[in-house]
Design a protein around this motif. Structure first.
Motif, PDB file in Angstrom:
ATOM      1  N   VAL A  73      27.581 -11.880  18.302  1.00  0.00           N
ATOM      2  CA  VAL A  73      26.357 -11.655  18.556  1.00  0.00           C
ATOM      3  C   VAL A  73      26.179 -10.171  18.844  1.00  0.00           C
ATOM      4  O   VAL A  73      26.934  -9.559  19.833  1.00  0.00           O
ATOM      5  N   VAL A  75      22.670 -12.352  14.941  1.00  0.00           N
ATOM      6  CA  VAL A  75      24.015 -13.201  14.963  1.00  0.00           C
ATOM      7  C   VAL A  75      24.779 -12.789  13.569  1.00  0.00           C
ATOM      8  O   VAL A  75      24.261 -12.686  12.567  1.00  0.00           O
ATOM      9  N   ILE A  87      25.440 -20.374  19.768  1.00  0.00           N
ATOM     10  CA  ILE A  87      25.261 -19.178  19.005  1.00  0.00           C
ATOM     11  C   ILE A  87      24.778 -19.581  17.582  1.00  0.00           C
ATOM     12  O   ILE A  87      23.857 -19.042  17.097  1.00  0.00           O
TER      13      ILE A  87
END
Length: 234
Positions: A32, A51, A80
């Motif tokens: 990230v 991302v 994520i």
């Protein structure tokens, strides 16, 4: 509050730094990027957080901001993977509590950043991960016997079964996974005041040049650039 900071825990690395300018590279981790200033990703302006998927070739030029790395088969990696493609800019602040407040609209992510257990179900791999996690304590474990065959024997399984299980449960093949762990060990050792040569030895690299080349291949930066960008704030 413009500073630098870095945080390491099993399964993740999180850092706020300045002048991150990498060469094209790739790794097997979720990443990230949360810039706090206009940045460039793969030659295109990056006006928001984003991302980067595992094994995706990327090149990042970021004047300041946060970078988060997570192992695929961890709670954080899973969180994520569910994030939207566009994330907010980060505050120009290296304090972790400020970042967590800003990410409050993503409660699963915040929870995972604070509590990041592995998602593997196999008890034998859990034993192995617990042993590797000792590197986040006072001393690293020099990898004298970390060949797949030797680890498989320690876990009482065949080498082929071990390699298959690691890939299936951790989302990364054994060699790059172990390399990631050794890199974190080396960085942790340097943060504790040891030299690059001492860190390379403790983490199982042949010398500091070997360590620097591995950092370059993994993070797209030299060891010196990495440490200058993400110094220990404590």
């Amino acid at each position: 509050m413009l500073e630098t900071a870095s945080y390491f825990a099993p399964g993740m690395a999180l850092a706020y730094g300045h002048s991150v300018d990498t060469d094209p590279h790739q790794h097997a981790l979720w990443q990230v990027c949360l810039p706090s200033a206009a940045s460039v990703l793969n030659g295109q302006p990056l006006k928001y957080g984003t991302v980067i998927k595992p094994d995706e070739i990327h090149q990042l030029c970021m004047p300041s901001g946060w970078v988060m790395l997570a192992e695929p088969e961890s709670l954080l990696g899973e969180a994520i993977s569910q994030l939207p493609t566009r994330l907010p800019f980060a505050e120009p602040d290296a304090r972790l509590n400020i970042l967590l407040e800003q990410l409050g609209e993503f409660p699963e992510l915040v929870h995972a950043m604070q509590n990041n257990p592995y998602l593997c179900q196999d008890d034998r791999l859990a034993r192995l991960l617990a042993r590797l996690d000792q590197c986040f304590g006072v001393d690293c474990l020099k990898p004298d016997a970390w060949r797949a065959k030797e680890v498989a024997e320690w876990l009482a399984m065949s080498e082929s079964r071990f390699l298959h299980l690691v890939k299936a449960e951790l989302g990364i093949a054994w060699r790059p996974y172990l390399l990631w762990r050794r890199l974190i060990c080396a960085i942790q050792t340097i943060r504790r005041g040891k030299t690059a040569t001492e860190a390379a030895y403790l983490a199982g690299f042949s010398d500091s040049s070997h360590l620097s080349r591995t950092i370059k291949a993994t993070f797209g930066m030299t060891g010196k650039q990495l440490l200058n960008s993400f110094r220990d704030s404590g």
